[in-house]
Design an enzyme around this catalytic site. Structure first.
Site, short mmCIF file in Angstrom:
data_model
loop_
_atom_site.label_atom_id
_atom_site.label_comp_id
_atom_site.label_asym_id
_atom_site.label_seq_id
_atom_site.Cartn_x
_atom_site.Cartn_y
_atom_site.Cartn_z
N PHE A 95 0.86 -1.19 0.00
CA PHE A 95 0.00 0.00 0.00
C PHE A 95 0.89 1.23 0.00
CE2 PHE A 95 -2.46 3.48 1.73
CZ PHE A 95 -3.62 3.39 0.97
N ASP A 102 9.22 2.59 1.53
CA ASP A 102 8.08 3.34 2.04
C ASP A 102 8.00 3.08 3.55
OD1 ASP A 102 5.58 4.12 2.91
OD2 ASP A 102 4.50 3.36 1.16
N LYS A 148 3.03 9.49 8.58
CA LYS A 148 2.14 9.29 9.74
C LYS A 148 2.60 9.87 11.08
CE LYS A 148 -0.23 5.18 8.01
NZ LYS A 148 -1.64 5.52 8.19
#
Ligand SMILES: Cc1ncc(COP(=O)(O)O)c(C=O)c1O
Length: 402
Positions: free
Chosen positions: A140, A226, A255
């Protein structure tokens, strides 16, 4: 559920685009590792805004930094030099082998920047027309058109958005030959998560990672990692790639960076950074003074309090607790996986009832890929919180058996 909750639900459905399948809970405030609903009921938070509020919710020390900076300078744009951005850059770069950073506003935007940087580096610095990015199944990487295309998943996430951008190839997870076969004269980079978060809390096996790094070297292509979900101490190291002793050419963060304020970052080697020049990439808000000041404070606290070590210890504590639950409820839990406090409990079947049972017991976590309970609590929790989570899970499993 209070009437007010139903009223809010109805109000939202009239006002917002229907993009979210929301949990049946309206949160009115949050503190530490607790959420509070409209009636003041307390919930144990093992989600932390999806791995964002790693220092816990609504902290006074971060609120003070935010307020102080907001009174001095909020926004002037990236046309100007701003010291808070540089203070943060220095701190971030001191945690890793990267030489340069580009600040933006979200995970998808950071990955978009990483993809652009890889392509432009190949074009500008190497003089090669290498533009393809290879990613892994179940990965993702975000919801912008490019990061969505990079994402190795199918279904509603991708349906109806065609034509998707060219230049992305997805290969099966764990299959080195498939990866080797996908590399060609147009390949710019391989892009991976060290632990696939949305994809079911799947850490990449060490041998596989070593093979990926070797393939990148052999073919002179870039490695992009990532770290949007894995980053900033959650997995037991500041960056998850440090578990594997590798140095990516580019990696991304978002995040947890500013503990809930929107922020993203692209970190890269000095060499790769040559791909960007003034005018080639930009964002109005990226690295603004307030988020930068908060993120610098977040990093200070994380390092001072050795939260990476704590995440590792607590992950191990959780793993042992799951073993006990497996003995008590045979056939219900397949096992646990993850790194540190990016922790997955693999259930034997669809976990919707179990997830609902936890929520009914006022425990919040996430269910991913239908069968994995994903636990990404604040890194500031204690063993007692993990025990409380496991007790609730024990109770749910018992009630389903009974
Ligand atoms: C690994 C990874 N990359 C990228 C993203 C996208 O981040 P954002 O939602 O901030 O755009 C996420 C979000 O869950 C993620 O887990």
């Amino acid at each position: 559920m209070s009437n007010t909750f139903e009223a809010i639900k109805e109000r939202e459905s009239n006002l917002l685009c229907h993009t979210y399948g929301r949990y049946p809970l309206a949160v009115s405030r949050a503190k530490g590792n607790k959420l509070y609903d409209l009636d003041g009921n307390e919930y144990l938070d093992f989600l932390a805004g999806i791995a964002v509020c790693s220092l816990g919710h609504s902290r006074d020390d971060l609120a003070d930094v935010m307020a102080e900076q907001a009174r001095k300078l909020v926004h002037v744009s990236n046309l100007f030099y701003q010291e808070p951005q540089l203070d943060l850059a220095e701190k971030l770069l001191s945690t890793c082998a990267a030489g340069k950073v580009f600040f933006c506003n979200s995970g998808a935007e950071a990955n978009e920047g990483a993809i652009k940087l890889a392509r432009r580096y190949m074009h500008l610095v190497r003089g090669e027309e290498r533009h393809e990015i290879i990613t892994l199944e179940k990965s993702f990487h975000g919801r912008t058109l490019s990061t969505l295309t990079a994402t190795g998943q199918t279904g509603p996430i991708k349906d109806g958005f065609n034509p998707l951008p060219e230049g992305f190839v997805t290969v099966p997870f764990g299959n080195v030959n498939a990866l080797r076969g996908a590399i060609n004269a147009h390949t710019a980079a391989i892009m991976i998560e060290m632990v696939q978060g949305e994809g079911g809390v799947r850490p990449l096996p060490t041998d596989y990672v070593n093979d990926i790094v070797a393939l990148c070297k052999e073919n002179d292509i870039l490695l992009i990692v990532d770290e949007v979900q894995t980053g900033l101490c959650r997995t037991g190291r500041v960056w998850a790639h440090q578990h594997y002793n590798i140095v990516p050419d580019i990696f991304t963060s978002a995040k947890a960076l500013a503990n809930g304020l929107p922020m993203g970052a692209v970190l890269c080697s000095d060499e790769t950074a040559k791909g960007f020049a003034p005018g080639s990439h930009a964002t109005t808000f990226g690295g603004g003074a307030v988020v930068s000041a908060v993120a610098a404070k977040v990093l200070d606290i994380m390092l001072e309090q050795k939260l990476a070590d704590r995440a590792l210890d607590l992950g191990e504590f959780a793993r042992r607790a799951v073993v006990e639950l497996m003995e008590k409820h045979p056939g219900r839990i397949v096992g646990s996986r993850g790194l540190g406090l990016l922790f997955g409990i693999e259930l034997a079947g669809n976990g919707q009832d179990i997830w609902k049972g936890l929520l009914a017991r006022k425990v919040v976590c996430n269910l991913t890929q239908g069968t994995i309970l994903r636990l990404v609590p604040p890194l500031t929790i204690g063993e007692d919180d993990i025990t409380a989570f496991m007790d609730a899970l024990d109770d749910v499993l018992g009630s389903l058996e009974g």
